[in-house]
Design a protein around this motif. Structure first.
Motif, mmCIF file in Angstrom:
data_model
loop_
_atom_site.group_PDB
_atom_site.id
_atom_site.type_symbol
_atom_site.label_atom_id
_atom_site.label_comp_id
_atom_site.label_asym_id
_atom_site.label_seq_id
_atom_site.Cartn_x
_atom_site.Cartn_y
_atom_site.Cartn_z
ATOM 1 N N ALA A 78 0.827 -1.204 0.000
ATOM 2 C CA ALA A 78 0.000 0.000 0.000
ATOM 3 C C ALA A 78 0.868 1.264 0.000
ATOM 4 O O ALA A 78 0.549 2.246 -0.690
ATOM 5 C CB ALA A 78 -0.930 -0.004 1.210
ATOM 6 N N ILE A 79 1.949 1.238 0.751
ATOM 7 C CA ILE A 79 2.848 2.395 0.804
ATOM 8 C C ILE A 79 3.516 2.616 -0.554
ATOM 9 O O ILE A 79 3.704 3.761 -0.988
ATOM 10 C CB ILE A 79 3.899 2.208 1.918
ATOM 11 N N ILE A 80 3.861 1.525 -1.236
ATOM 12 C CA ILE A 80 4.432 1.648 -2.584
ATOM 13 C C ILE A 80 3.457 2.378 -3.498
ATOM 14 O O ILE A 80 3.822 3.321 -4.214
ATOM 15 C CB ILE A 80 4.765 0.248 -3.158
ATOM 16 N N ASN A 81 2.186 1.955 -3.481
ATOM 17 C CA ASN A 81 1.164 2.626 -4.289
ATOM 18 C C ASN A 81 1.020 4.094 -3.907
ATOM 19 O O ASN A 81 0.920 4.974 -4.764
ATOM 20 C CB ASN A 81 -0.190 1.930 -4.109
ATOM 21 N N TYR A 82 0.990 4.351 -2.614
ATOM 22 C CA TYR A 82 0.809 5.720 -2.106
ATOM 23 C C TYR A 82 1.940 6.628 -2.564
ATOM 24 O O TYR A 82 1.714 7.719 -3.106
ATOM 25 C CB TYR A 82 0.740 5.683 -0.577
ATOM 26 N N VAL A 83 3.172 6.175 -2.341
ATOM 27 C CA VAL A 83 4.345 6.994 -2.671
ATOM 28 C C VAL A 83 4.446 7.237 -4.176
ATOM 29 O O VAL A 83 4.682 8.367 -4.621
ATOM 30 C CB VAL A 83 5.631 6.332 -2.142
ATOM 31 N N LEU A 84 4.269 6.177 -4.970
ATOM 32 C CA LEU A 84 4.349 6.329 -6.421
ATOM 33 C C LEU A 84 3.272 7.279 -6.942
ATOM 34 O O LEU A 84 3.537 8.122 -7.809
ATOM 35 C CB LEU A 84 4.210 4.968 -7.105
ATOM 36 N N SER A 85 2.054 7.163 -6.399
ATOM 37 C CA SER A 85 0.956 8.025 -6.843
ATOM 38 C C SER A 85 1.213 9.478 -6.467
ATOM 39 O O SER A 85 0.992 10.385 -7.277
ATOM 40 C CB SER A 85 -0.368 7.552 -6.232
ATOM 41 N N ALA A 86 1.668 9.698 -5.236
ATOM 42 C CA ALA A 86 1.940 11.066 -4.791
ATOM 43 C C ALA A 86 3.093 11.674 -5.580
ATOM 44 O O ALA A 86 3.101 12.882 -5.882
ATOM 45 C CB ALA A 86 2.265 11.065 -3.295
ATOM 46 N N TRP A 87 4.073 10.864 -5.938
ATOM 47 C CA TRP A 87 5.264 11.360 -6.639
ATOM 48 C C TRP A 87 5.005 11.574 -8.132
ATOM 49 O O TRP A 87 5.392 12.596 -8.709
ATOM 50 C CB TRP A 87 6.410 10.368 -6.442
ATOM 51 N N LEU A 88 4.340 10.609 -8.764
ATOM 52 C CA LEU A 88 4.158 10.669 -10.218
ATOM 53 C C LEU A 88 2.971 11.538 -10.637
ATOM 54 O O LEU A 88 2.983 12.112 -11.724
ATOM 55 C CB LEU A 88 3.968 9.242 -10.761
ATOM 56 N N GLY A 89 1.938 11.596 -9.803
ATOM 57 C CA GLY A 89 0.802 12.452 -10.108
ATOM 58 C C GLY A 89 -0.286 11.772 -10.929
ATOM 59 O O GLY A 89 -0.080 10.712 -11.530
ATOM 60 N N ARG A 90 -1.453 12.406 -10.964
ATOM 61 C CA ARG A 90 -2.645 11.842 -11.602
ATOM 62 C C ARG A 90 -2.473 11.585 -13.108
ATOM 63 O O ARG A 90 -2.844 10.506 -13.590
ATOM 64 C CB ARG A 90 -3.837 12.764 -11.348
ATOM 65 N N PRO A 91 -1.951 12.548 -13.903
ATOM 66 C CA PRO A 91 -1.836 12.290 -15.356
ATOM 67 C C PRO A 91 -1.031 11.032 -15.672
ATOM 68 O O PRO A 91 -1.437 10.231 -16.532
ATOM 69 C CB PRO A 91 -1.142 13.551 -15.880
ATOM 70 N N PHE A 92 0.097 10.860 -14.986
ATOM 71 C CA PHE A 92 0.940 9.692 -15.265
ATOM 72 C C PHE A 92 0.239 8.405 -14.839
ATOM 73 O O PHE A 92 0.290 7.397 -15.555
ATOM 74 C CB PHE A 92 2.281 9.805 -14.541
ATOM 75 N N ALA A 147 -4.330 12.231 -3.517
ATOM 76 C CA ALA A 147 -4.898 13.288 -2.678
ATOM 77 C C ALA A 147 -3.925 13.731 -1.587
ATOM 78 O O ALA A 147 -4.226 14.656 -0.829
ATOM 79 C CB ALA A 147 -6.193 12.795 -2.040
ATOM 80 N N ARG A 148 -2.779 13.056 -1.518
ATOM 81 C CA ARG A 148 -1.771 13.333 -0.485
ATOM 82 C C ARG A 148 -2.396 13.299 0.913
ATOM 83 O O ARG A 148 -2.205 14.207 1.734
ATOM 84 C CB ARG A 148 -1.065 14.677 -0.745
ATOM 85 N N MET A 149 -3.136 12.240 1.152
ATOM 86 C CA MET A 149 -3.714 12.007 2.479
ATOM 87 C C MET A 149 -2.596 11.985 3.516
ATOM 88 O O MET A 149 -1.485 11.514 3.238
ATOM 89 C CB MET A 149 -4.455 10.672 2.457
ATOM 90 N N HIS A 150 -2.867 12.490 4.700
ATOM 91 C CA HIS A 150 -1.864 12.500 5.761
ATOM 92 C C HIS A 150 -1.284 11.096 5.916
ATOM 93 O O HIS A 150 -2.031 10.121 6.135
ATOM 94 C CB HIS A 150 -2.493 12.954 7.075
ATOM 95 N N PHE A 151 0.049 10.988 5.803
ATOM 96 C CA PHE A 151 0.683 9.681 5.747
ATOM 97 C C PHE A 151 0.460 8.867 7.019
ATOM 98 O O PHE A 151 0.278 7.646 6.963
ATOM 99 C CB PHE A 151 2.184 9.843 5.481
ATOM 100 N N GLY A 152 0.473 9.539 8.158
ATOM 101 C CA GLY A 152 0.260 8.835 9.422
ATOM 102 C C GLY A 152 -1.123 8.210 9.502
ATOM 103 O O GLY A 152 -1.274 7.044 9.877
ATOM 104 N N TRP A 153 -2.153 8.987 9.110
ATOM 105 C CA TRP A 153 -3.515 8.462 9.099
ATOM 106 C C TRP A 153 -3.664 7.355 8.063
ATOM 107 O O TRP A 153 -4.344 6.352 8.294
ATOM 108 C CB TRP A 153 -4.518 9.576 8.810
ATOM 109 N N PHE A 154 -3.014 7.537 6.917
ATOM 110 C CA PHE A 154 -3.054 6.512 5.864
ATOM 111 C C PHE A 154 -2.505 5.190 6.393
ATOM 112 O O PHE A 154 -3.123 4.137 6.201
ATOM 113 C CB PHE A 154 -2.244 6.965 4.654
ATOM 114 N N CYS A 155 -1.359 5.238 7.058
ATOM 115 C CA CYS A 155 -0.746 4.008 7.590
ATOM 116 C C CYS A 155 -1.624 3.373 8.663
ATOM 117 O O CYS A 155 -1.770 2.144 8.703
ATOM 118 C CB CYS A 155 0.635 4.323 8.160
ATOM 119 N N LEU A 156 -2.211 4.210 9.531
ATOM 120 C CA LEU A 156 -3.043 3.682 10.610
ATOM 121 C C LEU A 156 -4.275 2.970 10.058
ATOM 122 O O LEU A 156 -4.555 1.819 10.422
ATOM 123 C CB LEU A 156 -3.477 4.817 11.547
ATOM 124 N N TYR A 157 -5.013 3.654 9.166
ATOM 125 C CA TYR A 157 -6.221 3.059 8.593
ATOM 126 C C TYR A 157 -5.888 1.809 7.763
ATOM 127 O O TYR A 157 -6.609 0.808 7.812
ATOM 128 C CB TYR A 157 -6.951 4.078 7.717
#
Length: 217
Positions: A78-92, A147-157
């Motif tokens: 899940a973190i891999i998906n999160y980081v790649l999405s936040a880094w690469l952006g929606r168009p990519f 959406a760059r959800m708060h990383f701490g909340w993302f990990c917890l949920y």
């Protein structure tokens, strides 16, 4: 033999905590792989003294280790998906989903949009409840990253949702004794039942808070 079948064949002879973690990382990332073929067979094999999953000799503890390591793997994916999405952006992300490689991974823009719409509709809780929904389970971390959800909340949920889902799979593995046809048949129904329980708990809690508010005012 397809990708999934090849991995299952390999897993059957390399079943240990490391392979459980690795395959659950794959399952939770953008690579399509069913968690139903990872946790339940491992729980079944943990009772066999000759198995590498027979770690402590106490069945309950060994099952708990399988769930824990499976959850760690799900978190990593899940973190891999999160980081790649936040880094690469929606168009990519949408371009990749509709590319030949994306289609090979069983992705497409419509699936990503479905996950993004689900995230927008349910907010932070989608990273928890979404772990019980087929197709959404693997992709819900992508819109969270976009959406760059708060990383701490993302990990917890994500941890809570993944842990709960792995407990369901462990229970299915124990009850079905590794019979994959039964596990695959009922895993979605059990997941739906848990979603209903979660929603019911939220509704009841909300009603109680509303009643308290009305009494005070």
């Amino acid at each position: 033999m397809g990708f999934v079948d090849s991995v299952i064949s390999w897993y059957s002879t390399h079943m240990n905590l490391a392979s459980v973690t690795a395959l659950m990382t794959i399952e939770s990332s953008f690579i399509p792989f069913p968690s139903e073929v990872v946790i339940p067979p491992a729980v079944y094999m943990a009772a066999a003294p000759e198995s590498p999953l027979y770690v402590t000799g106490v069945y309950g503890v060994d099952v708990a280790l399988i769930v824990l390591f499976g959850t760690i793997g799900a978190m990593l994916g899940a973190i891999i998906n999160y980081v790649l999405s936040a880094w690469l952006g929606r168009p990519f992300i949408y371009w990749f989903a509709d590319s030949k490689v994306g289609h090979f991974l069983l992705l497409d823009g419509e699936k990503v949009k479905k996950a993004e719409d689900y995230f927008c509709a349910h907010g932070k809780s989608s990273t928890l409840i979404g772990r019980f929904i087929p197709c959404i389970r693997q992709l819900v971390s992508i819109p969270a990253g976009l959406a760059r959800m708060h990383f701490g909340w993302f990990c917890l949920y994500t941890f809570i949702g993944a842990f709960a889902w792995n407990c369901v799979l462990a229970l299915l593995g124990y009850i079905a004794h590794g019979q994959m046809d039964l596990i695959q048949k009922y895993s979605h129904e059990v997941g739906l039942a848990i979603i209903i329980l979660f929603v019911s708990a939220f509704v009841i809690a909300g009603i109680k808070q509303f009643i308290k508010f009305r009494k005070k005012n």
